[in-house]
Design a protein around this motif. Structure first.
Motif, PDB file in Angstrom:
ATOM      1  N   MET A 197      40.078  22.574  27.649  1.00 56.20           N
ATOM      2  CA  MET A 197      40.768  23.210  28.774  1.00 56.20           C
ATOM      3  C   MET A 197      39.838  24.161  29.505  1.00 56.20           C
ATOM      4  SD  MET A 197      43.637  23.260  30.392  1.00 56.20           S
ATOM      5  CE  MET A 197      44.844  22.624  29.208  1.00 56.20           C
ATOM      6  N   ALA A 198      38.986  24.856  28.770  1.00 55.26           N
ATOM      7  CA  ALA A 198      38.035  25.778  29.405  1.00 55.26           C
ATOM      8  C   ALA A 198      37.120  25.024  30.359  1.00 55.26           C
ATOM      9  CB  ALA A 198      37.219  26.506  28.344  1.00 55.26           C
ATOM     10  N   GLY A 199      36.678  23.836  29.947  1.00 57.89           N
ATOM     11  CA  GLY A 199      35.831  23.028  30.806  1.00 57.89           C
ATOM     12  C   GLY A 199      36.552  22.593  32.077  1.00 57.89           C
ATOM     13  N   ARG A 200      37.810  22.216  31.938  1.00 58.18           N
ATOM     14  CA  ARG A 200      38.587  21.819  33.132  1.00 58.18           C
ATOM     15  C   ARG A 200      38.773  22.999  34.075  1.00 58.18           C
ATOM     16  NH1 ARG A 200      41.025  18.422  29.201  1.00 58.18           N
ATOM     17  NH2 ARG A 200      42.600  19.959  28.607  1.00 58.18           N
ATOM     18  N   TYR A 201      38.938  24.190  33.502  1.00 61.09           N
ATOM     19  CA  TYR A 201      39.048  25.385  34.335  1.00 61.09           C
ATOM     20  C   TYR A 201      37.743  25.651  35.088  1.00 61.09           C
ATOM     21  CZ  TYR A 201      43.492  26.681  32.118  1.00 61.09           C
ATOM     22  OH  TYR A 201      44.800  26.712  31.688  1.00 61.09           O
ATOM     23  N   ARG A 213      43.236  29.904  41.318  1.00 58.98           N
ATOM     24  CA  ARG A 213      43.802  31.225  41.051  1.00 58.98           C
ATOM     25  C   ARG A 213      45.325  31.196  41.220  1.00 58.98           C
ATOM     26  NH1 ARG A 213      40.818  33.537  44.257  1.00 58.98           N
ATOM     27  NH2 ARG A 213      39.134  34.094  42.832  1.00 58.98           N
ATOM     28  N   LEU A 214      45.789  30.518  42.257  1.00 57.83           N
ATOM     29  CA  LEU A 214      47.235  30.404  42.494  1.00 57.83           C
ATOM     30  C   LEU A 214      47.913  29.573  41.416  1.00 57.83           C
ATOM     31  CD1 LEU A 214      47.227  29.855  46.367  1.00 57.83           C
ATOM     32  CD2 LEU A 214      47.833  31.947  45.126  1.00 57.83           C
ATOM     33  N   ALA A 215      47.150  28.665  40.796  1.00 52.71           N
ATOM     34  CA  ALA A 215      47.699  27.824  39.735  1.00 52.71           C
ATOM     35  C   ALA A 215      47.686  28.524  38.378  1.00 52.71           C
ATOM     36  CB  ALA A 215      46.919  26.522  39.652  1.00 52.71           C
ATOM     37  N   GLY A 216      47.188  29.747  38.341  1.00 50.15           N
ATOM     38  CA  GLY A 216      47.203  30.522  37.110  1.00 50.15           C
ATOM     39  C   GLY A 216      45.894  30.559  36.346  1.00 50.15           C
ATOM     40  N   GLN A 220      37.987  34.601  37.632  1.00 50.12           N
ATOM     41  CA  GLN A 220      36.957  35.614  37.411  1.00 50.12           C
ATOM     42  C   GLN A 220      36.462  35.614  35.969  1.00 50.12           C
ATOM     43  OE1 GLN A 220      39.148  39.058  38.915  1.00 50.12           O
ATOM     44  NE2 GLN A 220      37.710  39.198  40.628  1.00 50.12           N
ATOM     45  N   TRP A 221      37.388  35.474  35.026  1.00 50.29           N
ATOM     46  CA  TRP A 221      37.007  35.478  33.618  1.00 50.29           C
ATOM     47  C   TRP A 221      36.250  34.204  33.241  1.00 50.29           C
ATOM     48  CZ3 TRP A 221      36.761  39.499  30.572  1.00 50.29           C
ATOM     49  CH2 TRP A 221      37.543  40.631  30.876  1.00 50.29           C
ATOM     50  N   ILE A 222      36.657  33.086  33.822  1.00 47.17           N
ATOM     51  CA  ILE A 222      35.959  31.823  33.561  1.00 47.17           C
ATOM     52  C   ILE A 222      34.504  31.931  34.023  1.00 47.17           C
ATOM     53  CG2 ILE A 222      35.777  29.404  34.287  1.00 47.17           C
ATOM     54  CD1 ILE A 222      37.872  29.828  32.187  1.00 47.17           C
ATOM     55  N   LYS A 223      34.305  32.463  35.225  1.00 47.14           N
ATOM     56  CA  LYS A 223      32.942  32.619  35.744  1.00 47.14           C
ATOM     57  C   LYS A 223      32.149  33.609  34.904  1.00 47.14           C
ATOM     58  CE  LYS A 223      33.746  31.304  40.554  1.00 47.14           C
ATOM     59  NZ  LYS A 223      33.560  31.677  41.968  1.00 47.14           N
ATOM     60  N   LEU A 224      32.791  34.701  34.499  1.00 40.89           N
ATOM     61  CA  LEU A 224      32.104  35.698  33.668  1.00 40.89           C
ATOM     62  C   LEU A 224      31.632  35.067  32.353  1.00 40.89           C
ATOM     63  CD1 LEU A 224      33.257  39.353  33.101  1.00 40.89           C
ATOM     64  CD2 LEU A 224      32.353  38.008  31.228  1.00 40.89           C
ATOM     65  N   ILE A 225      32.491  34.235  31.760  1.00 42.21           N
ATOM     66  CA  ILE A 225      32.138  33.583  30.502  1.00 42.21           C
ATOM     67  C   ILE A 225      30.930  32.666  30.682  1.00 42.21           C
ATOM     68  CG2 ILE A 225      32.921  31.849  28.838  1.00 42.21           C
ATOM     69  CD1 ILE A 225      35.738  33.106  29.105  1.00 42.21           C
ATOM     70  N   THR A 226      30.889  31.927  31.793  1.00 41.31           N
ATOM     71  CA  THR A 226      29.752  31.024  32.007  1.00 41.31           C
ATOM     72  C   THR A 226      28.448  31.809  32.178  1.00 41.31           C
ATOM     73  OG1 THR A 226      30.114  30.912  34.416  1.00 41.31           O
ATOM     74  CG2 THR A 226      31.212  29.262  33.056  1.00 41.31           C
ATOM     75  N   PHE A 227      28.514  32.957  32.830  1.00 41.05           N
ATOM     76  CA  PHE A 227      27.310  33.785  32.967  1.00 41.05           C
ATOM     77  C   PHE A 227      26.868  34.330  31.606  1.00 41.05           C
ATOM     78  CE2 PHE A 227      28.204  34.009  37.560  1.00 41.05           C
ATOM     79  CZ  PHE A 227      26.913  33.881  38.059  1.00 41.05           C
TER      80      PHE A 227
END
Length: 329
Positions: A197-201, A213-216, A220-227
């Motif tokens: 699911m993280a990959g799909r996000y 973002r509108l879909a929940g 921001q956190w997903i991008k932070l995790i990838t960095f």
């Protein structure tokens, strides 16, 4: 009587969107296979022999680890230009700790610092809404300066820390632990991106951040995790390379490593606009570039032409991505 309809003159038709989608999906495979065949015919077993191929795999271990993580960043719509600086900083810190007599702590602390640096880039990029290209470029100067202060501008070396060297040099089935570590990291990140699911996000965040973002989706956190993953991967790559040669310097990595990583990712087919890419294609892209360098070495060609070749390939990859997106929209 109805007038006969005029027949339009035959013209050249541009490829359809379905064809372009297939080419973009697996396009790197074809030049990779072609280059492999050409070098195999030209240089024979000198190129395709076990020794040479395993050496390529070993030498590219750090680049592949960093590129695999960088693929995630690019897919989410970001870019990390600080990987070369993080690579240098963390190998310098790890080398100093290893010299003090604790190689395990050196590896762990180095990776943790890399994750922290990556997370800081993520916070600056996402929560402070600073363009990732500018933010990570600025961060690279700060990180490089910090590494230079730690080393005093000198090369750190100590050939007696064999325990630290074993992290990269030990062989199993004739494959070094550096290569085995790379294979493990690439597989784990590939599964996360393609099957979780993280990959799909990540794909969703890069395709349309606002809709996600509108879909929940917590974009921001997903991008932070990838960095953060990118920073940890850069640290691990730096540690592997310093363990291989038992030396470290604040000047290692830098823009050359960053360019090579980004070139491998983009040549592999990951879009610079985000939302599209795959780690397996990045692996082929990095190895494709490595084969070009290996070919220049085996053929004894001027290495200056290698840089020109890589630049043209990168330009073609970016231009091809832009053109195919234009045709499919």
């Amino acid at each position: 009587m109805s007038q006969p309809q005029a027949t339009a003159p035959a013209t050249f038709r541009m490829p359809g969107s379905e064809f372009l989608g297939r080419v973009r999906e697996g396009g790197i495979i074809y030049p990779f296979i072609l280059l492999f065949i050409v070098l195999a015919i030209w240089k024979g077993s000198t190129f395709y022999g076990r020794t040479n191929l395993l050496e390529i795999l070993d030498q590219q271990s750090a680049t592949l680890i960093i590129a695999a993580a960088g693929t995630m960043v690019l897919i989410t719509g970001g870019i990390d230009l600080s990987v070369g600086a993080t690579y240098a900083l963390c190998q310098v810190i790890a080398m100093k700790i290893a010299i003090s007599g604790n190689p395990v702590a050196a590896i762990v602390v180095g990776v943790i610092i890399g994750i922290a640096v990556g997370a800081a880039n993520g916070v600056i990029t996402t929560f402070f809404r600073i363009n990732s290209l500018i933010a990570t470029l600025a961060a690279s100067f700060v990180i490089t300066g910090g590494a230079a202060l730690i080393t005093g501008g000198n090369l750190i070396t100590n050939f007696s820390v064999t325990g630290y060297a074993n992290f990269a040099r030990t062989q199993f089935l004739d494959v070094t632990t550096a290569a085995w570590t790379m294979i493990g990291v690439v597989i784990i990140l590939g599964v996360v991106l393609a099957r979780t699911m993280a990959g799909r996000y990540m794909y969703a965040a890069g395709s349309n951040a606002e809709a996600s973002r509108l879909a929940g989706v917590r974009v921001q956190w997903i991008k932070l995790i990838t960095f953060a993953i990118s920073g940890g991967a850069a640290a691990l790559g730096g540690i592997i390379d310093s363990a291989r040669v038992l030396s470290a310097s604040s000047s290692n990595g830098g823009t050359a490593l960053t360019f090579t990583v980004l070139a491998g990712i983009v040549v592999g087919g990951t879009s610079i606009l985000g939302g599209e890419g795959a780690i397996w294609r990045t692996v082929i892209g990095v190895l494709f570039i490595a084969m070009i360098g290996n070919g220049f070495t085996l053929l004894g060609w001027n290495p200056l032409y290698e840089q020109i070749t890589l630049g043209l390939i990168l330009l073609l990859a970016v231009g091809g991505d832009a053109w195919s997106r234009l045709r499919t929209t």
